[in-house]
Design a protein around this motif. Sequence first.
Motif, PDB file in Angstrom:
ATOM      1  N   ALA A  17       0.842  -1.203   0.000  1.00  0.00           N
ATOM      2  CA  ALA A  17       0.000   0.000   0.000  1.00  0.00           C
ATOM      3  C   ALA A  17       0.876   1.252   0.000  1.00  0.00           C
ATOM      4  O   ALA A  17       1.874   1.301   0.719  1.00  0.00           O
ATOM      5  N   PRO A  18       0.511   2.250  -0.801  1.00  0.00           N
ATOM      6  CA  PRO A  18       1.238   3.512  -0.736  1.00  0.00           C
ATOM      7  C   PRO A  18       0.998   4.159   0.625  1.00  0.00           C
ATOM      8  O   PRO A  18      -0.139   4.188   1.099  1.00  0.00           O
ATOM      9  N   MET A  19       2.044   4.680   1.260  1.00  0.00           N
ATOM     10  CA  MET A  19       1.891   5.246   2.614  1.00  0.00           C
ATOM     11  C   MET A  19       2.643   6.564   2.716  1.00  0.00           C
ATOM     12  O   MET A  19       3.811   6.606   3.136  1.00  0.00           O
ATOM     13  N   ALA A  20       1.958   7.631   2.323  1.00  0.00           N
ATOM     14  CA  ALA A  20       2.577   8.957   2.319  1.00  0.00           C
ATOM     15  C   ALA A  20       3.092   9.318   3.705  1.00  0.00           C
ATOM     16  O   ALA A  20       2.392   9.134   4.700  1.00  0.00           O
ATOM     17  N   SER A  22       5.379   7.849   5.358  1.00  0.00           N
ATOM     18  CA  SER A  22       5.973   6.720   6.092  1.00  0.00           C
ATOM     19  C   SER A  22       6.886   5.849   5.240  1.00  0.00           C
ATOM     20  O   SER A  22       7.407   4.849   5.725  1.00  0.00           O
ATOM     21  N   ASN A  68       1.023   6.790  -6.404  1.00  0.00           N
ATOM     22  CA  ASN A  68      -0.268   7.091  -5.782  1.00  0.00           C
ATOM     23  C   ASN A  68      -0.432   8.578  -5.490  1.00  0.00           C
ATOM     24  O   ASN A  68       0.492   9.232  -5.015  1.00  0.00           O
ATOM     25  N   PHE A  70      -3.353  11.703  -3.998  1.00  0.00           N
ATOM     26  CA  PHE A  70      -4.646  12.081  -3.435  1.00  0.00           C
ATOM     27  C   PHE A  70      -5.351  12.929  -4.495  1.00  0.00           C
ATOM     28  O   PHE A  70      -4.682  13.572  -5.319  1.00  0.00           O
ATOM     29  N   HIS A 131      -6.535   8.133  -4.215  1.00  0.00           N
ATOM     30  CA  HIS A 131      -7.275   8.001  -2.966  1.00  0.00           C
ATOM     31  C   HIS A 131      -8.215   9.188  -2.909  1.00  0.00           C
ATOM     32  O   HIS A 131      -7.831  10.291  -3.297  1.00  0.00           O
ATOM     33  N   GLN A 174     -11.361  -1.003   0.413  1.00  0.00           N
ATOM     34  CA  GLN A 174     -10.666  -0.649   1.652  1.00  0.00           C
ATOM     35  C   GLN A 174     -11.584  -0.887   2.853  1.00  0.00           C
ATOM     36  O   GLN A 174     -12.510  -0.112   3.108  1.00  0.00           O
ATOM     37  N   ALA A 178      -8.552  -0.869   7.987  1.00  0.00           N
ATOM     38  CA  ALA A 178      -7.326  -0.376   7.348  1.00  0.00           C
ATOM     39  C   ALA A 178      -6.683   0.778   8.124  1.00  0.00           C
ATOM     40  O   ALA A 178      -7.376   1.613   8.709  1.00  0.00           O
ATOM     41  N   GLY A 179      -5.354   0.835   8.074  1.00  0.00           N
ATOM     42  CA  GLY A 179      -4.628   1.968   8.644  1.00  0.00           C
ATOM     43  C   GLY A 179      -4.634   3.144   7.682  1.00  0.00           C
ATOM     44  O   GLY A 179      -4.840   2.983   6.481  1.00  0.00           O
ATOM     45  N   GLY A 215      -6.949  -3.811   4.080  1.00  0.00           N
ATOM     46  CA  GLY A 215      -7.472  -3.652   5.433  1.00  0.00           C
ATOM     47  C   GLY A 215      -7.247  -4.918   6.239  1.00  0.00           C
ATOM     48  O   GLY A 215      -7.934  -5.919   6.025  1.00  0.00           O
ATOM     49  N   GLY A 216      -6.252  -4.884   7.118  1.00  0.00           N
ATOM     50  CA  GLY A 216      -6.021  -6.017   8.016  1.00  0.00           C
ATOM     51  C   GLY A 216      -5.324  -7.198   7.384  1.00  0.00           C
ATOM     52  O   GLY A 216      -5.235  -8.267   7.993  1.00  0.00           O
ATOM     53  N   GLY A 237      -0.618  -2.477   4.005  1.00  0.00           N
ATOM     54  CA  GLY A 237       0.047  -1.274   4.490  1.00  0.00           C
ATOM     55  C   GLY A 237       0.757  -1.482   5.811  1.00  0.00           C
ATOM     56  O   GLY A 237       1.981  -1.577   5.895  1.00  0.00           O
ATOM     57  N   THR A 238      -0.036  -1.597   6.886  1.00  0.00           N
ATOM     58  CA  THR A 238       0.507  -1.630   8.246  1.00  0.00           C
ATOM     59  C   THR A 238       1.649  -2.639   8.415  1.00  0.00           C
ATOM     60  O   THR A 238       2.659  -2.319   9.053  1.00  0.00           O
ATOM     61  N   TRP A 322      -0.362   6.285  12.255  1.00  0.00           N
ATOM     62  CA  TRP A 322      -1.277   5.487  11.418  1.00  0.00           C
ATOM     63  C   TRP A 322      -1.029   3.995  11.607  1.00  0.00           C
ATOM     64  O   TRP A 322       0.108   3.527  11.597  1.00  0.00           O
TER      65      TRP A 322
END
Length: 351
Positions: A17-20, A22, A68, A70, A131, A174, A178-179, A215-216, A237-238, A322
Amino acid sequence: MTHWLDALDLRAPVWQAPMAGSQHHVLAAAVSMAGGLGALPAAMLTPEALRESMAALRQLTPRPFQVNFFCHQPPALDADALRRWSQALRPYYLEQGLDAEAIPQGPGRTPFSAEMLAVLREAPPAVVSFHFGLPPMDLLQSVKALGCKVVSSATTVQEALWLEQHGVDAIVAQGLEAGGHRGMFLSTDLNTQQGLFVLLPQIVRAVRVPVIAAGGIVTADSVRAARALGAAGVQVGTAYLKTPEAATSAVHRAALRTAQGSDTALTVLFSGRPARGIVNRLMRELGPLHPAAPAFPLATAGVAPLRAAAEAQGLGDFSPLWSGQHVAAARECSAAELTNELIAAWHSRRD
Ligand SMILES: Cc1cc2nc3c(=O)[nH]c(=O)nc-3n(C[C@H](O)[C@H](O)[C@H](O)COP(=O)(O)O)c2cc1C
């Protein structure tokens, strides 16, 4: 219908997952090299920084990746709303010895733009994801004309149908666990949000494009469960936040290490939009959904100096920590190891 996913030539449809904020190109490269699909989040990058990040990523891997963005509508600057936000934060400024008369205001993240499109045009990535819906149609058509596959997140069946009608090539379902930010864009009602086990099969039934589950997804079992419910792939992601290749801050890493699923909440305090993070001091004291938080992304600027001051003391009291609800199941290992495990799970069957 999944032929373009196959053409990516991944070892399995395991997407990071893209994680702006982080992660940078290093994590994306590690995942793509391991046979998954790495992601470069561009929400907090300037066009110049995006150009540099994509070049750096391509130095590390010839494999495909996603970029990714926004695509929110920037809100009008509402002076009254910003004043209310400054009032809510003022006691913390005083406590931290910061100038409470100079609480910064302004956007923290910018939406996809013609300038970003120009960077993509120089060397288009395989996948471009969004997103919060989709950008204006002319920009979207221009991305598609570059040959990029377009993906966006849906948090309800209605959003999935809307995205399909507007021409996406795949949908990320999602789930509520999800984080990070909820990708919701047709409604602001948090009661519309559903867990992945409920959301995923409904979206799979409703649309014809491939559906990626998010998510999870942390363990082999969760990969198999998503596949059993009709997912064409998973987006994680997480679990990647705990890998050394992520740019997760020290306070964030420490919080992830001990957090349980019940320690997270949806909050608007750090940006103005609901996002899931580990409950910290600001969330506890103001309440995670405090009504004075201004529209996305205007809440970010006011909290930033508090965050910097606290992080300098090793505290995550004002940081967006997050995290998804399945955080405790994620172990600390390299991004390649995690990707290999998720890929093996995709191909395995449980007897
Ligand atoms: C730290 C963090 C940052 C995130 N930033 C973004 C982002 O920039 N763009 C995006 O589309 N999704 C973002 N997300 C959401 C993810 O795309 C995805 O929906 C989520 O991580 C999946 O749930 P999981 O965290 O339980 O794996 C972020 C998630 C996290 C944890």
